[in-house]
Design a protein around this motif. Structure first.
Motif, PDB file in Angstrom:
ATOM      1  N   LEU A 185       0.836  -1.209   0.000  1.00 52.32           N
ATOM      2  CA  LEU A 185       0.000   0.000   0.000  1.00 52.32           C
ATOM      3  C   LEU A 185       0.865   1.251   0.000  1.00 52.32           C
ATOM      4  O   LEU A 185       0.532   2.249  -0.659  1.00 52.32           O
ATOM      5  CB  LEU A 185      -0.927  -0.012   1.217  1.00 52.32           C
ATOM      6  N   ASN A 186       1.981   1.222   0.724  1.00 50.50           N
ATOM      7  CA  ASN A 186       2.866   2.379   0.746  1.00 50.50           C
ATOM      8  C   ASN A 186       3.513   2.590  -0.617  1.00 50.50           C
ATOM      9  O   ASN A 186       3.681   3.725  -1.079  1.00 50.50           O
ATOM     10  CB  ASN A 186       3.945   2.199   1.806  1.00 50.50           C
ATOM     11  N   PHE A 187       3.854   1.494  -1.291  1.00 50.40           N
ATOM     12  CA  PHE A 187       4.398   1.590  -2.648  1.00 50.40           C
ATOM     13  C   PHE A 187       3.377   2.238  -3.587  1.00 50.40           C
ATOM     14  O   PHE A 187       3.717   3.127  -4.377  1.00 50.40           O
ATOM     15  CB  PHE A 187       4.783   0.197  -3.156  1.00 50.40           C
ATOM     16  N   CYS A 188       2.131   1.784  -3.510  1.00 49.93           N
ATOM     17  CA  CYS A 188       1.067   2.371  -4.343  1.00 49.93           C
ATOM     18  C   CYS A 188       0.872   3.843  -4.018  1.00 49.93           C
ATOM     19  O   CYS A 188       0.656   4.669  -4.922  1.00 49.93           O
ATOM     20  CB  CYS A 188      -0.241   1.608  -4.142  1.00 49.93           C
ATOM     21  N   TYR A 189       0.948   4.176  -2.739  1.00 48.32           N
ATOM     22  CA  TYR A 189       0.738   5.556  -2.322  1.00 48.32           C
ATOM     23  C   TYR A 189       1.830   6.463  -2.890  1.00 48.32           C
ATOM     24  O   TYR A 189       1.566   7.597  -3.287  1.00 48.32           O
ATOM     25  CB  TYR A 189       0.714   5.646  -0.794  1.00 48.32           C
ATOM     26  N   ASN A 190       3.064   5.968  -2.936  1.00 46.80           N
ATOM     27  CA  ASN A 190       4.147   6.743  -3.531  1.00 46.80           C
ATOM     28  C   ASN A 190       4.054   6.743  -5.056  1.00 46.80           C
ATOM     29  O   ASN A 190       4.419   7.733  -5.708  1.00 46.80           O
ATOM     30  CB  ASN A 190       5.497   6.184  -3.092  1.00 46.80           C
ATOM     31  N   LEU A 191       3.574   5.634  -5.615  1.00 45.84           N
ATOM     32  CA  LEU A 191       3.403   5.550  -7.063  1.00 45.84           C
ATOM     33  C   LEU A 191       2.380   6.569  -7.560  1.00 45.84           C
ATOM     34  O   LEU A 191       2.374   6.939  -8.739  1.00 45.84           O
ATOM     35  CB  LEU A 191       2.962   4.130  -7.443  1.00 45.84           C
ATOM     36  N   TRP A 192       1.528   7.032  -6.667  1.00 40.27           N
ATOM     37  CA  TRP A 192       0.505   8.026  -7.002  1.00 40.27           C
ATOM     38  C   TRP A 192       1.107   9.230  -7.719  1.00 40.27           C
ATOM     39  O   TRP A 192       0.526   9.740  -8.689  1.00 40.27           O
ATOM     40  CB  TRP A 192      -0.188   8.485  -5.718  1.00 40.27           C
ATOM     41  N   PHE A 193       2.270   9.687  -7.273  1.00 37.99           N
ATOM     42  CA  PHE A 193       2.894  10.862  -7.878  1.00 37.99           C
ATOM     43  C   PHE A 193       3.231  10.596  -9.346  1.00 37.99           C
ATOM     44  O   PHE A 193       2.993  11.442 -10.215  1.00 37.99           O
ATOM     45  CB  PHE A 193       4.162  11.256  -7.108  1.00 37.99           C
ATOM     46  N   VAL A 194       3.789   9.425  -9.619  1.00 37.00           N
ATOM     47  CA  VAL A 194       4.151   9.078 -10.995  1.00 37.00           C
ATOM     48  C   VAL A 194       2.905   8.966 -11.859  1.00 37.00           C
ATOM     49  O   VAL A 194       2.847   9.522 -12.973  1.00 37.00           O
ATOM     50  CB  VAL A 194       4.946   7.757 -11.022  1.00 37.00           C
TER      51      VAL A 194
END
Length: 350
Positions: free
Chosen positions: A161-170
């Motif tokens: 979930l944290n990976f997805c949350y950071n992927l949000w910017f990309v």
């Protein structure tokens, strides 16, 4: 003839982007008033370098893909083949209508961050206790994270979930750049760009100020309230095994909150969730592009909503409000985009 072509390009860029620029101009005036009235420091260049680097990266990837495809065809003359392929992608038209918007976006994000960082100058953070009560009413008297914890409270899931949350910017910037430089449905493009600006302004500035709140991660430092300490303790424990980047970001935001003036990625606000709002906007826009893209955008929206709660960024109701408010903004943006003619003139530049 060259001067005529340049003037025509400017006219085409203005016509294609008129609703966007009018919305931006209104926002700039609003920021100028707010900054003057509440003495909020404004820095319009916060995002200049990050946008330049991202734009260069996107351009490099785009031209690399085109170049590899052309070379795989083994043309007799490489450079003319490259130019021919680029002409087939409407590159000139894309640049004519896209570059003016792309050049404006770093200023927009800089003004937004400046105003967000100045929320506490307008109104002190006050709404968390009320939001917590409403959130518990919706979830049967419990904090939403406690309902989700039996399902998500494991290191690999937290990391994902944290990976997805950071992927949000990309994902956000990729979709934004693709729309900015698109030459298909110009009214749809205009509607998205106007909706994008209004989503950040109406939800991220206006609503965030009206319901000034800090969110679960900052309840303790701002209110000396340990309501969400068990969740923070869990995240700290998991961080010893799987990296929880949210904790580092939250620490940075808290440190910046003690400093004066806007900074890259600075500003604390919980209600409503801009992460959820942006992926909701993208889901609305991408719904028409086939089942794979459609359901991928819905899945990403669910992941961001779950991550916002599980990583202590937001109360669940923050995301619900964004999911309700963003479609209304989309409808409003459609009306604003349709108030001016969107001409298909860029293709005639020459």
């Amino acid at each position: 003839m060259r001067m005529v072509g340049l003037a025509f390009a400017r006219s085409a860029a203005w016509q294609a982007n008129r609703p966007f620029f009018l919305t931006m101009a209104t926002y700039v005036l609003a920021v100028a008033f707010a900054a003057s009235y509440w003495q909020i420091p404004v820095n319009p260049r916060i995002y200049s370098k990050p946008f330049l680097l991202f734009g260069f990266g996107v351009a490099l990837i785009y031209f690399s893909i085109i170049g590899v495809r052309v070379m795989l065809q083994r043309p007799e003359q490489l450079f003319p083949a490259l130019l021919h392929r680029l002409s087939e992608t409407d590159l000139r038209d894309r640049l004519v209508i896209g570059v003016p918007v792309a050049a404006t976006l770093p200023v927009f994000f800089s003004l937004f961050s400046s105003l967000k960082a100045g929320i506490s100058r307008i109104v002190p953070f006050y709404a968390d206790s009320t939001i917590i009560v409403v959130d518990r009413m919706i979830h049967g008297g419990q904090d939403a994270w406690r309902i989700l914890h039996p399902l998500l409270g494991a290191g690999p899931l937290t990391f994902t979930l944290n990976f997805c949350y950071n992927l949000w910017f990309v994902v956000m910037f990729v979709v934004l750049f693709c729309v900015t430089f698109s030459t298909g449905d110009k009214r749809l493009r205009s509607q998205y760009l106007v909706a994008f600006v209004l989503t950040w302004v109406l939800l991220g500035n206006v609503a965030a100020t009206m319901f000034a709140s800090v969110g679960p991660a900052f309840i303790m430092p701002f209110y000396s309230d340990d309501t969400f300490s068990p969740l923070m303790d869990y995240l700290q424990t998991i961080n010893g095994v799987y990296p929880v980047w949210a904790l580092n970001a939250q620490g940075m935001l808290l440190a910046n909150a003690a400093l004066d003036g806007p900074r890259l990625g600075g500003g604390i606000s919980a209600f409503p969730s801009l992460h959820v709002a942006v992926v909701t906007l993208n889901a609305i826009y991408l719904w028409r592009f086939g089942s794979v893209v459609r359901w991928a955008s819905i899945g990403f929206l669910i992941a961001i909503q779950l991550g916002a709660v599980h990583l202590a960024w937001h109360y669940a109701v923050d995301g619900y409000a964004s999911m309700l408010g963003t479609p209304m903004i989309w409808i409003l943006a459609g009306r604003l985009a349709n108030t001016q003619p969107i001409v298909k003139a860029a293709s005639k530049v020459g």
